[in-house]
Motif scaffolding. Structure first.
Motif, PDB file in Angstrom:
ATOM      1  N   UNK A 167       0.837  -1.194   0.000  1.00 24.85           N
ATOM      2  CA  UNK A 167       0.000   0.000   0.000  1.00 24.85           C
ATOM      3  C   UNK A 167       0.876   1.250   0.000  1.00 24.85           C
ATOM      4  N   UNK A 168       1.927   1.260   0.820  1.00 27.36           N
ATOM      5  CA  UNK A 168       2.812   2.422   0.935  1.00 27.36           C
ATOM      6  C   UNK A 168       3.591   2.649  -0.364  1.00 27.36           C
ATOM      7  N   UNK A 169       4.248   1.608  -0.871  1.00 26.68           N
ATOM      8  CA  UNK A 169       5.061   1.758  -2.078  1.00 26.68           C
ATOM      9  C   UNK A 169       4.167   2.046  -3.301  1.00 26.68           C
ATOM     10  N   UNK A 170       3.017   1.381  -3.376  1.00 28.59           N
ATOM     11  CA  UNK A 170       2.093   1.650  -4.464  1.00 28.59           C
ATOM     12  C   UNK A 170       1.588   3.078  -4.432  1.00 28.59           C
ATOM     13  N   UNK A 171       1.298   3.576  -3.225  1.00 29.81           N
ATOM     14  CA  UNK A 171       0.862   4.961  -3.092  1.00 29.81           C
ATOM     15  C   UNK A 171       1.946   5.937  -3.507  1.00 29.81           C
ATOM     16  N   UNK A 172       3.202   5.651  -3.161  1.00 32.14           N
ATOM     17  CA  UNK A 172       4.315   6.504  -3.562  1.00 32.14           C
ATOM     18  C   UNK A 172       4.473   6.519  -5.081  1.00 32.14           C
ATOM     19  N   UNK A 173       4.321   5.367  -5.706  1.00 32.48           N
ATOM     20  CA  UNK A 173       4.435   5.298  -7.162  1.00 32.48           C
ATOM     21  C   UNK A 173       3.338   6.135  -7.821  1.00 32.48           C
TER      22      UNK A 173
END
Length: 341
Positions: free
Chosen positions: A141-147
């Motif tokens: 969720x965190x890395x996807x949101x950053x992308x």
């Protein structure tokens, strides 16, 4: 320690839960999250409850990408004042640096660092207080949101150099391909995104120096009011710096703008020491590394700053009470136990 996050982290949860056949309000109740927080994105909720919610929802629905599905349609507005602060910066690099500074106001559990290596920029994401066996949904969720955030500024055609996760690959990767538009690397040394440094130096059309100054002043006041304990500041830095190998007390002191004696003195006032915090972070990371795949001992030793695999093995046994192989066997047994589902 109990960490808090803004309830805006729940954005898209109701929709995704229904899409995979779950009753979202039943899942919220089981995780101990009141449905009323969905009406107030600024409300603070337990990060541990959020972790339980994502892990339990993924397990109940039989999907491995629940967190990433939630990240797929994230918007800059979901970050509240933090998103406004980022838009007020002159470049995307400065916007990310602003995010690093103020991220604790959005989530006390996320630790984000930016590292430049040659012409590449590495954005590392780590989570405090996360159970290693149930980190997949939260970190995706965190890395996807950053992308999603990077593409918001750089355009939908932009692609990273690489997307990295420490956990093993899922059995089916359609969602990862759709969200990132490129192959994803699993069983890596860190969770995060690698991109070209030059791409982040482009000016932002939203840059407004007056707004930026006012928003920064507001967020600085909120940081001061939050009054994070000194040991927690040190813990965050150790978690961020340990994978890079530059994690001595001198390096931590440099990031805090003091000398090493001041670090020791201030920690002592809280009844803490640099070594105990350092070792605690090491234990947490060792658990995660031992949990994610079949990493060789030599690789784990290197990531945790040990001179040899044998030194790491002795330390692991002393601190966790068993060998790495026994730890993995126990974990596999608990995951196969229906009572753990």
């Amino acid at each position: 320690m109990r960490y808090l996050i803004r309830s805006s982290a729940l954005t898209n949860y109701i929709r995704v839960a229904r899409e995979v056949g779950l009753d979202p309000y039943r899942q919220l109740s089981k995780a101990g999250i009141r449905r009323s927080v969905l009406l107030d994105p600024a409300a603070m909720i337990s990060a541990e409850a959020m972790r339980r919610l994502l892990a339990a929802s993924a397990r109940a629905a039989g999907v491995e990408d629940f967190g990433l599905r939630m990240a797929e349609t994230r918007q800059l507005t979901d970050l509240g004042p933090l998103g406004i602060a980022m838009q007020g910066e002159p470049t995307l690099r400065r916007a990310l640096e602003s995010m690093v500074r103020y991220l604790r106001l959005q989530s006390e559990t996320i630790v984000m660092t930016i590292e430049e290596v040659d012409d590449l920029l590495i954005i590392r994401e780590a989570l405090l207080g996360e159970s290693p066996a149930s980190q997949r949904q939260s970190i995706e969720l965190v890395v996807g949101g950053m992308y999603r955030l990077l593409r918001r500024f750089l355009g939908d055609s932009w692609k990273a150099q690489s997307i990295c996760f420490t956990h093993p690959a899922p059995s089916e990767s359609t969602t990862h391909s759709r969200v990132f538009g490129m192959p994803v690397l699993f069983n890596q040394d860190f969770d995060g995104i690698v991109c070209r440094a030059a791409e982040l130096e482009a000016p932002l059309v939203s840059y407004d120096p007056v707004m930026a100054r006012e928003v920064r002043q507001h967020l600085d006041n909120l940081l001061a009011e939050s009054d994070e304990a000194y040991p927690e500041k040190v813990r965050r830095l150790i978690l961020a710096l340990l994978p890079s190998g530059a994690c001595s007390v001198e390096h931590v002191a440099e990031h805090l703008g003091v000398d090493r004696r001041t670090v020791h003195r201030r920690l002592s006032r809280h009844g803490e020491s640099y070594y105990t915090i350092y070792n605690s972070v090491r234990v947490d990371l060792a658990r995660r590394l031992a949990t994610t795949g079949d990493r060789p001992l030599a690789e784990m030793a290197d990531l945790l700053g040990f001179a040899s695999a044998s030194a790491f093995a002795r330390w692991f046994g002393s601190n966790l009470g068993c060998t790495v192989s026994v730890w993995r066997t126990r974990l596999t047994g608990s995951q196969n136990d229906p009572s753990e589902a």
